[in-house]
Design a protein around this motif. Structure first.
Motif, PDB file in Angstrom:
ATOM      1  N   LEU A   1       0.787  -1.197   0.030  1.00  0.00           N
ATOM      2  CA  LEU A   1      -0.201  -0.132   0.022  1.00  0.00           C
ATOM      3  C   LEU A   1       0.760   1.249  -0.117  1.00  0.00           C
ATOM      4  O   LEU A   1       0.214   2.215  -0.474  1.00  0.00           O
ATOM      5  CB  LEU A   1      -0.905  -0.070   1.135  1.00  0.00           C
ATOM      6  CG  LEU A   1      -2.035  -0.986   1.215  1.00  0.00           C
ATOM      7  CD1 LEU A   1      -2.942  -0.889   2.474  1.00  0.00           C
ATOM      8  CD2 LEU A   1      -2.978  -0.795  -0.163  1.00  0.00           C
ATOM      9  N   ALA A   2       2.326   1.133   0.434  1.00  0.00           N
ATOM     10  CA  ALA A   2       2.895   2.350   0.523  1.00  0.00           C
ATOM     11  C   ALA A   2       3.137   3.321  -0.849  1.00  0.00           C
ATOM     12  O   ALA A   2       3.040   4.317  -0.550  1.00  0.00           O
ATOM     13  CB  ALA A   2       4.221   1.854   1.120  1.00  0.00           C
ATOM     14  N   ASP A   3       3.237   2.524  -1.793  1.00  0.00           N
ATOM     15  CA  ASP A   3       3.358   3.336  -3.157  1.00  0.00           C
ATOM     16  C   ASP A   3       2.105   3.499  -4.125  1.00  0.00           C
ATOM     17  O   ASP A   3       2.209   3.819  -4.930  1.00  0.00           O
ATOM     18  CB  ASP A   3       4.376   2.542  -3.968  1.00  0.00           C
ATOM     19  CG  ASP A   3       5.804   2.643  -3.357  1.00  0.00           C
ATOM     20  OD1 ASP A   3       6.059   3.516  -2.388  1.00  0.00           O
ATOM     21  OD2 ASP A   3       6.622   1.599  -3.608  1.00  0.00           O
ATOM     22  N   VAL A   4       0.797   3.101  -3.451  1.00  0.00           N
ATOM     23  CA  VAL A   4      -0.294   3.090  -4.126  1.00  0.00           C
ATOM     24  C   VAL A   4      -0.695   4.663  -4.240  1.00  0.00           C
ATOM     25  O   VAL A   4      -0.823   5.227  -3.018  1.00  0.00           O
ATOM     26  CB  VAL A   4      -1.270   2.223  -3.519  1.00  0.00           C
ATOM     27  CG1 VAL A   4      -2.749   2.700  -3.963  1.00  0.00           C
ATOM     28  CG2 VAL A   4      -0.807   0.782  -3.616  1.00  0.00           C
ATOM     29  N   GLU A   5      -1.103   5.069  -5.602  1.00  0.00           N
ATOM     30  CA  GLU A   5      -1.376   6.426  -5.507  1.00  0.00           C
ATOM     31  C   GLU A   5      -2.638   6.650  -6.355  1.00  0.00           C
ATOM     32  O   GLU A   5      -3.267   7.619  -6.334  1.00  0.00           O
ATOM     33  CB  GLU A   5      -0.329   7.243  -6.299  1.00  0.00           C
ATOM     34  CG  GLU A   5       1.042   7.378  -5.582  1.00  0.00           C
ATOM     35  CD  GLU A   5       1.944   8.028  -6.433  1.00  0.00           C
ATOM     36  OE1 GLU A   5       1.840   8.528  -7.405  1.00  0.00           O
ATOM     37  OE2 GLU A   5       3.425   8.107  -5.627  1.00  0.00           O
ATOM     38  N   THR A   6      -3.031   5.681  -6.976  1.00  0.00           N
ATOM     39  CA  THR A   6      -4.152   5.632  -7.924  1.00  0.00           C
ATOM     40  C   THR A   6      -5.204   4.683  -7.559  1.00  0.00           C
ATOM     41  O   THR A   6      -4.942   3.868  -7.027  1.00  0.00           O
ATOM     42  CB  THR A   6      -3.907   5.704  -9.462  1.00  0.00           C
ATOM     43  OG1 THR A   6      -3.580   4.231  -9.631  1.00  0.00           O
ATOM     44  CG2 THR A   6      -3.079   6.731  -9.915  1.00  0.00           C
ATOM     45  N   VAL A   7      -6.396   4.856  -8.099  1.00  0.00           N
ATOM     46  CA  VAL A   7      -7.768   3.887  -7.631  1.00  0.00           C
ATOM     47  C   VAL A   7      -7.288   2.647  -8.454  1.00  0.00           C
ATOM     48  O   VAL A   7      -7.484   1.544  -7.750  1.00  0.00           O
ATOM     49  CB  VAL A   7      -8.788   4.611  -8.156  1.00  0.00           C
ATOM     50  CG1 VAL A   7      -9.979   3.431  -8.099  1.00  0.00           C
ATOM     51  CG2 VAL A   7      -9.484   5.912  -7.439  1.00  0.00           C
ATOM     52  N   ARG A   8      -6.690   2.830  -9.509  1.00  0.00           N
ATOM     53  CA  ARG A   8      -6.547   1.475 -10.442  1.00  0.00           C
ATOM     54  C   ARG A   8      -5.271   0.746  -9.498  1.00  0.00           C
ATOM     55  O   ARG A   8      -5.504  -0.534  -9.370  1.00  0.00           O
ATOM     56  CB  ARG A   8      -5.596   1.871 -11.486  1.00  0.00           C
ATOM     57  CG  ARG A   8      -5.120   0.606 -12.610  1.00  0.00           C
ATOM     58  CD  ARG A   8      -4.522   1.153 -13.680  1.00  0.00           C
ATOM     59  NE  ARG A   8      -5.091   2.532 -14.506  1.00  0.00           N
ATOM     60  CZ  ARG A   8      -6.096   2.037 -15.089  1.00  0.00           C
ATOM     61  NH1 ARG A   8      -6.676   0.884 -15.521  1.00  0.00           N
ATOM     62  NH2 ARG A   8      -6.690   2.949 -15.977  1.00  0.00           N
ATOM     63  N   GLU A   9      -4.065   1.193  -8.935  1.00  0.00           N
ATOM     64  CA  GLU A   9      -3.308   0.737  -8.051  1.00  0.00           C
ATOM     65  C   GLU A   9      -3.890   0.177  -6.852  1.00  0.00           C
ATOM     66  O   GLU A   9      -3.528  -0.876  -6.430  1.00  0.00           O
ATOM     67  CB  GLU A   9      -2.123   1.455  -7.778  1.00  0.00           C
ATOM     68  CG  GLU A   9      -1.524   1.928  -9.134  1.00  0.00           C
ATOM     69  CD  GLU A   9      -0.329   3.147  -8.550  1.00  0.00           C
ATOM     70  OE1 GLU A   9      -0.548   4.010  -7.694  1.00  0.00           O
ATOM     71  OE2 GLU A   9       0.412   3.408  -9.630  1.00  0.00           O
ATOM     72  N   LEU A  10      -4.876   0.607  -6.333  1.00  0.00           N
ATOM     73  CA  LEU A  10      -5.445   0.269  -4.952  1.00  0.00           C
ATOM     74  C   LEU A  10      -6.412  -1.095  -5.477  1.00  0.00           C
ATOM     75  O   LEU A  10      -6.313  -2.026  -4.755  1.00  0.00           O
ATOM     76  CB  LEU A  10      -6.308   1.132  -4.314  1.00  0.00           C
ATOM     77  CG  LEU A  10      -6.865   0.606  -2.997  1.00  0.00           C
ATOM     78  CD1 LEU A  10      -5.751   0.727  -1.935  1.00  0.00           C
ATOM     79  CD2 LEU A  10      -8.152   1.934  -2.660  1.00  0.00           C
ATOM     80  N   VAL A  11      -7.104  -0.970  -6.559  1.00  0.00           N
ATOM     81  CA  VAL A  11      -7.838  -2.228  -7.063  1.00  0.00           C
ATOM     82  C   VAL A  11      -6.931  -3.375  -7.266  1.00  0.00           C
ATOM     83  O   VAL A  11      -7.296  -4.477  -7.032  1.00  0.00           O
ATOM     84  CB  VAL A  11      -8.756  -1.680  -8.108  1.00  0.00           C
ATOM     85  CG1 VAL A  11      -9.162  -3.003  -8.973  1.00  0.00           C
ATOM     86  CG2 VAL A  11      -9.685  -0.852  -7.832  1.00  0.00           C
ATOM     87  N   ASP A  12      -5.812  -3.057  -8.125  1.00  0.00           N
ATOM     88  CA  ASP A  12      -5.054  -4.261  -8.182  1.00  0.00           C
ATOM     89  C   ASP A  12      -4.233  -4.706  -6.924  1.00  0.00           C
ATOM     90  O   ASP A  12      -3.836  -6.205  -7.079  1.00  0.00           O
ATOM     91  CB  ASP A  12      -3.683  -3.424  -9.125  1.00  0.00           C
ATOM     92  CG  ASP A  12      -4.230  -3.456 -10.614  1.00  0.00           C
ATOM     93  OD1 ASP A  12      -5.418  -3.837 -10.953  1.00  0.00           O
ATOM     94  OD2 ASP A  12      -3.621  -2.765 -11.470  1.00  0.00           O
ATOM     95  N   VAL A  13      -4.002  -3.870  -5.832  1.00  0.00           N
ATOM     96  CA  VAL A  13      -3.420  -4.752  -4.726  1.00  0.00           C
ATOM     97  C   VAL A  13      -4.329  -5.220  -4.254  1.00  0.00           C
ATOM     98  O   VAL A  13      -4.103  -6.546  -3.662  1.00  0.00           O
ATOM     99  CB  VAL A  13      -2.973  -3.444  -3.789  1.00  0.00           C
ATOM    100  CG1 VAL A  13      -2.825  -3.905  -2.435  1.00  0.00           C
ATOM    101  CG2 VAL A  13      -1.632  -2.784  -4.181  1.00  0.00           C
ATOM    102  N   PHE A  14      -5.537  -4.979  -3.976  1.00  0.00           N
ATOM    103  CA  PHE A  14      -6.564  -5.685  -3.462  1.00  0.00           C
ATOM    104  C   PHE A  14      -6.906  -6.953  -4.342  1.00  0.00           C
ATOM    105  O   PHE A  14      -7.270  -8.199  -3.639  1.00  0.00           O
ATOM    106  CB  PHE A  14      -7.938  -4.888  -3.109  1.00  0.00           C
ATOM    107  CG  PHE A  14      -7.903  -4.004  -2.135  1.00  0.00           C
ATOM    108  CD1 PHE A  14      -7.111  -3.816  -1.271  1.00  0.00           C
ATOM    109  CD2 PHE A  14      -9.117  -2.799  -2.120  1.00  0.00           C
ATOM    110  CE1 PHE A  14      -6.935  -2.962  -0.359  1.00  0.00           C
ATOM    111  CE2 PHE A  14      -8.999  -1.813  -1.247  1.00  0.00           C
ATOM    112  CZ  PHE A  14      -8.021  -1.933  -0.181  1.00  0.00           C
ATOM    113  N   ALA A  15      -6.916  -6.920  -5.536  1.00  0.00           N
ATOM    114  CA  ALA A  15      -7.083  -8.142  -6.455  1.00  0.00           C
ATOM    115  C   ALA A  15      -5.944  -9.134  -6.116  1.00  0.00           C
ATOM    116  O   ALA A  15      -6.214 -10.148  -6.080  1.00  0.00           O
ATOM    117  CB  ALA A  15      -7.021  -7.864  -8.044  1.00  0.00           C
TER     118      ALA A  15
END
Length: 106
Positions: A74-88
């Motif tokens: 989560l540290a480098d997540v900046e966009t909604v897309r990146e958050l969705v990808d981390v959760f996926a």
């Protein structure tokens, strides 16, 4: 409800995640744009991101691995897309949010 009654389909998994996140942070709004910065939607707060993860794991966890990965994810997540990808990824899904279309200059 038994897991068999709501199966996750790889082709719509990212859309399902985006829909749930939108429902939690902006009820009634259209889905959050994937390329929006998290700060625009007040989602850049790590404790809030973990609360969202808890909701995602509760909703989708029974039909997946649903194990939070490394907090550094989560540290480098900046966009909604990146958050969705981390959760996926944490759900063990191979699906990723749609790749942004290249900008056309004309």
């Amino acid at each position: 409800m038994p897991a068999e009654t709501h199966q996750q389909h790889p082709d719509d998994g990212a859309a399902q995640l985006l829909e749930l996140i939108t429902m939690l942070v902006a009820p009634g709004d259209r889905p959050l744009p994937l390329d929006d910065e998290l700060a625009r939607h007040h989602l850049d707060d790590e404790p809030l991101q973990w609360a969202l993860w808890d909701a995602v794991a509760e909703e989708f966890g029974e039909r997946s691995i649903a194990e939070a990965g490394n907090a550094d994810d989560l540290a480098d997540v900046e966009t909604v897309r990146e958050l969705v990808d981390v959760f996926a990824n944490w759900l063990g899904w191979r699906v990723r949010a749609a790749t942004p279309e290249p900008a056309t200059h004309g």
